[in-house]
Design a protein around this motif. Structure first.
Motif, PDB file in Angstrom:
ATOM      1  N   ASN A   1       0.997  -1.357  -0.101  1.00  0.00           N
ATOM      2  CA  ASN A   1       0.042  -0.107  -0.113  1.00  0.00           C
ATOM      3  C   ASN A   1       0.944   1.073  -0.048  1.00  0.00           C
ATOM      4  OD1 ASN A   1      -2.739  -1.391   0.005  1.00  0.00           O
ATOM      5  ND2 ASN A   1      -2.444  -1.646   2.399  1.00  0.00           N
ATOM      6  N   SER A   2       2.149   1.053  -0.536  1.00  0.00           N
ATOM      7  CA  SER A   2       3.074   2.168  -0.543  1.00  0.00           C
ATOM      8  C   SER A   2       3.184   3.042   0.810  1.00  0.00           C
ATOM      9  CB  SER A   2       2.560   3.319  -1.492  1.00  0.00           C
ATOM     10  OG  SER A   2       2.488   2.660  -2.829  1.00  0.00           O
ATOM     11  N   ARG A   3       3.011   2.368   1.985  1.00  0.00           N
ATOM     12  CA  ARG A   3       3.274   2.886   3.005  1.00  0.00           C
ATOM     13  C   ARG A   3       4.164   1.938   4.200  1.00  0.00           C
ATOM     14  NH1 ARG A   3       0.311   6.949   3.404  1.00  0.00           N
ATOM     15  NH2 ARG A   3       0.224   7.677   5.567  1.00  0.00           N
ATOM     16  N   LEU A   4       5.099   2.691   4.929  1.00  0.00           N
ATOM     17  CA  LEU A   4       5.767   1.953   5.904  1.00  0.00           C
ATOM     18  C   LEU A   4       5.124   2.208   7.224  1.00  0.00           C
ATOM     19  CD1 LEU A   4       9.358   2.296   5.088  1.00  0.00           C
ATOM     20  CD2 LEU A   4       8.236   0.197   4.870  1.00  0.00           C
ATOM     21  N   PHE A   5       5.191   1.400   8.515  1.00  0.00           N
ATOM     22  CA  PHE A   5       4.598   1.552   9.498  1.00  0.00           C
ATOM     23  C   PHE A   5       5.796   1.836  10.468  1.00  0.00           C
ATOM     24  CE2 PHE A   5       1.528  -1.117   7.860  1.00  0.00           C
ATOM     25  CZ  PHE A   5       0.286  -0.588   8.345  1.00  0.00           C
ATOM     26  N   TYR A   6       5.278   2.840  11.553  1.00  0.00           N
ATOM     27  CA  TYR A   6       6.567   3.191  12.654  1.00  0.00           C
ATOM     28  C   TYR A   6       5.974   2.852  14.034  1.00  0.00           C
ATOM     29  CZ  TYR A   6       5.090   7.972  13.695  1.00  0.00           C
ATOM     30  OH  TYR A   6       4.702   8.991  13.948  1.00  0.00           O
TER      31      TYR A   6
ATOM     32  N   PHE B   1       3.740   6.175   7.294  1.00  0.00           N
ATOM     33  CA  PHE B   1       4.129   7.255   6.269  1.00  0.00           C
ATOM     34  C   PHE B   1       4.212   6.596   4.891  1.00  0.00           C
ATOM     35  CE2 PHE B   1       7.845   5.685   8.082  1.00  0.00           C
ATOM     36  CZ  PHE B   1       8.787   5.689   6.901  1.00  0.00           C
ATOM     37  N   PRO B   2       3.982   7.566   3.888  1.00  0.00           N
ATOM     38  CA  PRO B   2       4.340   7.062   2.357  1.00  0.00           C
ATOM     39  C   PRO B   2       5.463   7.050   1.768  1.00  0.00           C
ATOM     40  CG  PRO B   2       3.735   9.426   2.426  1.00  0.00           C
ATOM     41  CD  PRO B   2       3.605   9.062   3.982  1.00  0.00           C
TER      42      PRO B   2
ATOM     43  N   MET C   1      13.687   3.461  20.773  1.00  0.00           N
ATOM     44  CA  MET C   1      13.977   2.447  19.773  1.00  0.00           C
ATOM     45  C   MET C   1      12.982   2.822  18.472  1.00  0.00           C
ATOM     46  SD  MET C   1      13.436  -1.782  19.206  1.00  0.00           S
ATOM     47  CE  MET C   1      11.760  -1.625  19.594  1.00  0.00           C
ATOM     48  N   ILE C   2      13.421   3.177  17.236  1.00  0.00           N
ATOM     49  CA  ILE C   2      12.659   3.533  16.256  1.00  0.00           C
ATOM     50  C   ILE C   2      12.738   2.136  15.424  1.00  0.00           C
ATOM     51  CG2 ILE C   2      12.330   4.842  13.911  1.00  0.00           C
ATOM     52  CD1 ILE C   2      13.923   7.172  15.420  1.00  0.00           C
ATOM     53  N   GLU C   3      11.464   1.638  15.172  1.00  0.00           N
ATOM     54  CA  GLU C   3      11.046   0.353  14.373  1.00  0.00           C
ATOM     55  C   GLU C   3      10.431   0.793  13.106  1.00  0.00           C
ATOM     56  OE1 GLU C   3       9.459  -3.986  15.694  1.00  0.00           O
ATOM     57  OE2 GLU C   3       7.975  -2.225  15.619  1.00  0.00           O
ATOM     58  N   LEU C   4      10.624   0.326  11.749  1.00  0.00           N
ATOM     59  CA  LEU C   4       9.837   0.604  10.770  1.00  0.00           C
ATOM     60  C   LEU C   4       9.984  -0.783  10.299  1.00  0.00           C
ATOM     61  CD1 LEU C   4      12.150   3.483   9.033  1.00  0.00           C
ATOM     62  CD2 LEU C   4      10.454   3.711  10.360  1.00  0.00           C
ATOM     63  N   THR C   5       8.496  -0.938   9.718  1.00  0.00           N
ATOM     64  CA  THR C   5       7.945  -2.109   9.260  1.00  0.00           C
ATOM     65  C   THR C   5       7.165  -2.054   8.237  1.00  0.00           C
ATOM     66  OG1 THR C   5       6.072  -2.411  10.716  1.00  0.00           O
ATOM     67  CG2 THR C   5       8.057  -3.415  11.356  1.00  0.00           C
ATOM     68  N   ASP C   6       7.521  -3.084   6.852  1.00  0.00           N
ATOM     69  CA  ASP C   6       6.724  -3.203   6.035  1.00  0.00           C
ATOM     70  C   ASP C   6       5.640  -4.326   6.268  1.00  0.00           C
ATOM     71  OD1 ASP C   6       5.020  -3.390   3.397  1.00  0.00           O
ATOM     72  OD2 ASP C   6       7.133  -3.795   2.366  1.00  0.00           O
ATOM     73  N   ARG C   7       4.336  -4.134   6.204  1.00  0.00           N
ATOM     74  CA  ARG C   7       3.524  -5.262   6.532  1.00  0.00           C
ATOM     75  C   ARG C   7       2.343  -5.449   5.480  1.00  0.00           C
ATOM     76  NH1 ARG C   7       1.171  -2.878  12.233  1.00  0.00           N
ATOM     77  NH2 ARG C   7       3.131  -2.191  13.190  1.00  0.00           N
ATOM     78  N   GLU C   8       2.295  -6.924   5.198  1.00  0.00           N
ATOM     79  CA  GLU C   8       1.148  -7.282   4.273  1.00  0.00           C
ATOM     80  C   GLU C   8      -0.251  -6.937   4.903  1.00  0.00           C
ATOM     81  OE1 GLU C   8       1.828 -11.473   3.785  1.00  0.00           O
ATOM     82  OE2 GLU C   8       3.780 -11.077   2.822  1.00  0.00           O
ATOM     83  N   ALA C   9      -1.015  -6.912   3.985  1.00  0.00           N
ATOM     84  CA  ALA C   9      -2.508  -6.789   4.369  1.00  0.00           C
ATOM     85  C   ALA C   9      -2.966  -7.548   5.543  1.00  0.00           C
ATOM     86  CB  ALA C   9      -3.259  -7.079   3.314  1.00  0.00           C
TER      87      ALA C   9
END
Length: 119
Positions: free
Chosen positions: A43-48, A63-64, A90-98
């Motif tokens: 979805n062109s977004r990363l979670f933090y 964020f996009p 701690m900053i955690e960035l993730t790419d999550r599936e639907a």
């Protein structure tokens, strides 16, 4: 100190690289995080998520990433609540599936000052 979770290596072909800020840098809120991804995220977004040394959630959102002008680079201002005492976060960035499954994760440990400075 915060112990980051073990690196998650998944066969998704995705990877998240955080370029700035440098580890252990003193930051505030919002903190601008720059980096790149190997593939456009779901979805062109990363979670933090941002956590303090006690694993208290200080902030989370998305964020996009994947805009036509910079399809694999990102620069995002991540807002969070400052902890009562300064120290590591701690900053955690993730790419999550639907489904919520994590395709890729990146962790960065930085420092913050106190939300309540002394006299």
């Amino acid at each position: 100190t915060i112990a980051p979770p073990p690196a998650t290596v998944l066969p998704s072909g995705q990877a998240i690289t955080i370029e700035t800020p440098a580890a252990s840098t003193l930051v505030g809120s919002p903190v601008t995080v720059t980096g790149r991804v190997a593939a456009v995220p779901t979805n062109s977004r990363l979670f933090y998520r941002i956590l303090d040394a006690n694993n208290t959630l200080l902030g989370e959102n998305t964020f996009p990433v994947g805009l036509e002008s910079q399809p694999l680079a990102f620069s995002a201002g991540l807002s969070f609540n400052l902890p009562q005492r300064g120290g590591p976060i701690m900053i955690e960035l993730t790419d999550r599936e639907a489904s919520g499954a994590v395709r890729a994760r990146a962790i960065l440990l930085v420092q913050v000052g106190s939300a309540y400075p002394g006299p």
